[in-house]
Design a protein around this motif. Sequence first.
Motif, PDB file in Angstrom:
ATOM      1  N   UNK A 104       0.728  -1.097  -0.025  1.00  0.00           N
ATOM      2  CA  UNK A 104      -0.036  -0.108  -0.070  1.00  0.00           C
ATOM      3  C   UNK A 104       0.759   1.413   0.001  1.00  0.00           C
ATOM      4  N   UNK A 119       2.510   2.653   2.047  1.00  0.00           N
ATOM      5  CA  UNK A 119       2.230   3.278   3.458  1.00  0.00           C
ATOM      6  C   UNK A 119       3.364   4.177   3.915  1.00  0.00           C
ATOM      7  N   UNK A 120       3.004   5.137   4.354  1.00  0.00           N
ATOM      8  CA  UNK A 120       4.399   6.176   4.920  1.00  0.00           C
ATOM      9  C   UNK A 120       4.515   5.838   6.343  1.00  0.00           C
ATOM     10  N   UNK A 178       5.363  10.394   9.536  1.00  0.00           N
ATOM     11  CA  UNK A 178       5.884  10.849   8.278  1.00  0.00           C
ATOM     12  C   UNK A 178       4.811  11.822   7.722  1.00  0.00           C
ATOM     13  N   UNK A 179       5.027  12.966   7.141  1.00  0.00           N
ATOM     14  CA  UNK A 179       4.157  13.573   6.492  1.00  0.00           C
ATOM     15  C   UNK A 179       3.739  13.055   5.112  1.00  0.00           C
ATOM     16  N   UNK A 180       2.572  13.611   4.535  1.00  0.00           N
ATOM     17  CA  UNK A 180       2.202  13.156   3.328  1.00  0.00           C
ATOM     18  C   UNK A 180       2.899  13.117   2.234  1.00  0.00           C
ATOM     19  N   UNK A 181       3.016  12.253   1.433  1.00  0.00           N
ATOM     20  CA  UNK A 181       4.291  12.313   0.318  1.00  0.00           C
ATOM     21  C   UNK A 181       3.937  13.196  -0.813  1.00  0.00           C
ATOM     22  N   UNK A 182       5.011  14.035  -1.186  1.00  0.00           N
ATOM     23  CA  UNK A 182       4.841  14.758  -2.507  1.00  0.00           C
ATOM     24  C   UNK A 182       5.156  13.832  -3.770  1.00  0.00           C
ATOM     25  N   UNK A 183       4.251  13.604  -4.617  1.00  0.00           N
ATOM     26  CA  UNK A 183       4.119  12.592  -5.458  1.00  0.00           C
ATOM     27  C   UNK A 183       4.784  13.235  -6.973  1.00  0.00           C
TER      28      UNK A 183
END
Lengths: 224, 313
Positions: free
Chosen positions: A155, A157-158, A201-206
């Motif tokens: 998934x 996941x972070x 962890x913060x939301x990832x920048x994709x």
Amino acid sequence: MIVAQRKPFEELKSFIADKKKVLVVGCRGCVTVCNAGGTKEVGILASELRLDGQAAGRELTVDEYTLERQCDPEYIEELLELVEKKYDAILSMACSVGPQFITTRYKDENVYPALNTCFMGGAQQHGIWVERCQGCGNCVIHLFGGMCPISRCAKSLQNGPCGGSSDGVCEISKEVDCVWHLIATKMMETGKAETEFGPAQPIKDWSTSRDGGPRKIVREELVK
Amino acid sequence: MSREVRTKSNLEKVLASGQFAVTGELGPPPNASREEVVEKAKHLKGNVDSVNITDNQTAVVRMSSLAAALILQEQGTEANMQMVCRDRNRIAMQSDILGAAALGINNLLVLSGDHQKFGDHAQAKNVFDMDSVNLIRTIKMMRDERRLLSGRELPEGSEPRLFIGGAYNPFADPEDYRVLRAAKKVEAGVDFLQSQCIYDMPRFKKFIARAVDMGLTEKAYFMAGITPLKSLGMAKYMKNSVPGISVPDELIERMKGVPKEKQVDEGIKIACEQIEEMKNTKGVAGVHLMLIEWEHMVPRLVQEAKLGPSQRK
């Protein structure tokens, strides 16, 4: 490296069902290392196609050639002499980059991919390759104990592990290690679980990933 | 124990008043039948404080959780709309959060979501743009800071006033890390958490004691997940085939010791004993009853366990 595997023989046969003269082109890069499309595999596929043609009683010539790399126009140029011999089909045994580069250079040729390009990874042991990278364009494995949850968690996941982690394996298959089990265990063993690994962890920048569109790298100092 | 109430949620009101809360669960049908939702809702009405509406659970396509949640609310029961991270990116999530709040949803519970491999669309592309921890953060930011992820401000009074839910699983692995993962959700701003089905009481109690020690149960309401065993077969299936569920051998033996036709009664009896124990366990704010496709058993369970709105009066 890029890890690939040969397409099923029936599919390859279907590509050349009505062809009489075929060229199989290998690559000495990643696909040689992962035993999918080097000189040896080119020889095997060409022999199988010839034998199959013979058994079917049809006229079929299969030539073989392996390039240093198929992801570089300099080497693709080497095919010029062969291409002039007019093949009905060219089967590229490189990752999917190879057949695309060949098609771009030789627009009139019928080029087919002989491999399925699977992932970026490495050999866990001889004969077993595993995925380790998805090319997200912003590597942060040092935050996860040197392991990549983007490529290794089903998934991505972070902040894992999810509730499907059981006995160290992923809910999707007992054959898949739960990378978050490995990450969390390492963090607990090194005493970091509640300190530096504590904050989520913060939301990832994709945007640096494929989601930002097809990617390109320009190194001005190298461009002539 | 009384805490500040920040939303219009009935569930929040019950929990904040210190009463032992009870939530139910309703799986939307794999079709567009409003009647099926209405029928299931009948068994839950008046028996629970609010009802989780699952979001394409086990990755099988069903009526959307928002639609089923609204049908349920029309029947007079509050919904805990669920949202998983598998199927939506941050654009769709924020949009659905705003839409759900506008339509009168008070509780939103977020989960990573079962991998699509388990469902009927294994060929699907999954999203997982963000995980459940970050989705909790996002909802909290939208509600309390009146901002979208883009930074765009929401005019005062137009923010989604949602009571934010999440899940925790004391039985997944690695065991010692589970409470730390729940802590991440609490830090992210979750208001209430419901657990996976509990059968292994010693392991659950160890977990909740640690959560109490860490102060987590003061910051979020921890609810305990209960699914009565229907049969010995179900007990064995849960033990052997469902990842992240622990069923102790004593329970298997107990079900084995009962004739087949009495196993339902035994399962309910075990559940009632568990619920009684939960009421007396520090840090447990209520129970979450997961009786999917067995909703008609909810009235009996709440009565025998002396739970919920009908028993409080």
